[in-house]
Design a protein around this motif. Structure first.
Motif, short mmCIF file in Angstrom:
data_model
loop_
_atom_site.label_atom_id
_atom_site.label_comp_id
_atom_site.label_asym_id
_atom_site.label_seq_id
_atom_site.Cartn_x
_atom_site.Cartn_y
_atom_site.Cartn_z
N SER A 6 40.31 59.66 59.47
CA SER A 6 41.55 60.27 59.95
C SER A 6 42.52 60.43 58.79
O SER A 6 42.56 59.58 57.89
N GLU A 7 43.29 61.52 58.82
CA GLU A 7 44.31 61.72 57.78
C GLU A 7 45.52 62.44 58.36
O GLU A 7 45.41 63.26 59.26
N ILE A 8 46.69 62.08 57.83
CA ILE A 8 47.95 62.68 58.27
C ILE A 8 47.99 64.13 57.80
O ILE A 8 47.73 64.43 56.65
N THR A 9 48.31 65.04 58.74
CA THR A 9 48.42 66.46 58.39
C THR A 9 49.86 66.95 58.46
O THR A 9 50.18 67.99 57.90
N ASP A 10 50.73 66.22 59.16
CA ASP A 10 52.13 66.60 59.27
C ASP A 10 52.95 65.34 59.53
O ASP A 10 52.49 64.44 60.23
N GLY A 11 54.14 65.27 58.98
CA GLY A 11 54.96 64.08 59.16
C GLY A 11 54.51 62.98 58.22
O GLY A 11 54.10 63.25 57.10
N ARG A 12 54.57 61.74 58.70
CA ARG A 12 54.22 60.61 57.83
C ARG A 12 53.45 59.55 58.60
O ARG A 12 53.39 59.56 59.82
N ALA A 13 52.89 58.62 57.84
CA ALA A 13 52.13 57.50 58.42
C ALA A 13 53.09 56.45 58.97
O ALA A 13 54.29 56.45 58.66
N LEU A 14 52.56 55.55 59.78
CA LEU A 14 53.33 54.39 60.23
C LEU A 14 53.30 53.35 59.12
O LEU A 14 52.25 53.08 58.54
N SER A 15 54.45 52.75 58.83
CA SER A 15 54.53 51.75 57.76
C SER A 15 54.95 50.40 58.35
O SER A 15 55.32 50.31 59.52
N ASP A 16 54.90 49.38 57.52
CA ASP A 16 55.33 48.04 57.93
C ASP A 16 56.77 48.07 58.45
O ASP A 16 57.13 47.28 59.32
N ASP A 17 57.59 48.97 57.91
CA ASP A 17 59.00 49.05 58.31
C ASP A 17 59.18 49.59 59.73
O ASP A 17 60.26 49.50 60.30
N ASP A 18 58.12 50.15 60.31
CA ASP A 18 58.21 50.75 61.66
C ASP A 18 57.85 49.77 62.77
O ASP A 18 57.74 50.16 63.92
N VAL A 19 57.68 48.49 62.43
CA VAL A 19 57.18 47.51 63.40
C VAL A 19 58.06 47.40 64.65
O VAL A 19 57.57 47.16 65.74
N ASP A 20 59.36 47.61 64.51
CA ASP A 20 60.27 47.52 65.65
C ASP A 20 60.65 48.90 66.21
O ASP A 20 61.60 49.01 66.98
N SER A 21 59.90 49.93 65.83
CA SER A 21 60.22 51.29 66.28
C SER A 21 59.33 51.71 67.43
O SER A 21 58.35 51.05 67.75
N ASN A 22 59.67 52.83 68.03
CA ASN A 22 58.82 53.46 69.04
C ASN A 22 58.29 54.79 68.51
O ASN A 22 58.35 55.81 69.18
N TYR A 23 57.78 54.75 67.28
CA TYR A 23 57.18 55.93 66.67
C TYR A 23 55.69 55.97 67.02
O TYR A 23 55.06 54.93 67.18
N ILE A 24 55.15 57.18 67.10
CA ILE A 24 53.72 57.33 67.34
C ILE A 24 53.11 58.37 66.41
O ILE A 24 53.80 59.27 65.92
#
Length: 199
Positions: free
Chosen positions: A29-47
């Motif tokens: 799998s590879e990101i084609t748009d936007g960005r990857a989830l990082s350690d800093d996103d642990v408390d976020s609701n990003y997908i």
């Protein structure tokens, strides 16, 4: 775009960061748009959403979606932070509209492990936040030391299986030894040929 719900069965995979997930780590799998989830996103609701699922549901980076637990007791709003493409073809179905099942690699959604935990629903059993963890070691010689350190740090071996897989490393070293032996055969053959010429 406005809030919407994803119209498909899906698998929600919680990760510390997406780069260390096996599919992203090995290039499936590879990101084609936007960005990857990082350690800093642990408390976020990003997908992260696979591009087929994004296309079928008219999603793009920045879209807000509501995901509902499988027992329908919990719903949470998420924001698409990245779109990825998978080359995983582990199911017999074809990508796209016919593939409306949770086991499809196209219907896997990544989020932080904390956000995934929050969507387990009331029917979930157990208090453990993490169901499994994968670590990549820089040398298979470190496997036993790593296992010992994990137990020392409090990993309960009755609850979690500490398993190691160095098959890929063994295959690489086997291929390398094979390449070296072929090279040595070629050198010996050339040496014998030169000896014959110099007689």
């Amino acid at each position: 775009s406005g809030k919407q719900m994803i119209s498909a069965d899906f698998t929600l995979k919680g990760v510390l960061n997406s780069d260390s997930d096996e599919d992203f780590y090995n290039g499936t799998s590879e990101i084609t748009d936007g960005r990857a989830l990082s350690d800093d996103d642990v408390d976020s609701n990003y997908i992260l959403v696979e591009e087929e699922l994004a296309y079928d549901n008219n999603l793009s980076v920045g879209s807000k979606v509501t995901l509902v637990s499988s027992d329908e007791t919990v719903s949470t709003e998420f924001e698409v932070i990245g779109i990825y493409k998978t080359s995983d073809t582990s199911t017999s179905s074809q990508p796209g509209r016919q593939m409306m099942n949770a086991m499809s690699p196209y219907n896997k959604i990544y989020t932080s492990y904390k956000a995934a935990e929050s969507l387990k629903g009331e029917s979930s059993t157990g208090d453990d936040t993490i169901d499994s963890a994968v670590y990549y070691l820089n040398d298979p010689e470190n496997i036993d030391a790593f296992k010992a350190e994990a137990v020392k740090k409090g990993v309960d071996e009755d609850t979690y299986k500490l398993d190691a897989n160095d098959d890929e490393y063994q295959q690489m070293t086997k291929n390398r030894k094979s390449d070296i032996s072929i090279l040595l055969e070629e050198v010996n053959s050339e040496y014998e040929h030169l000896k014959e010429l110099n007689k």
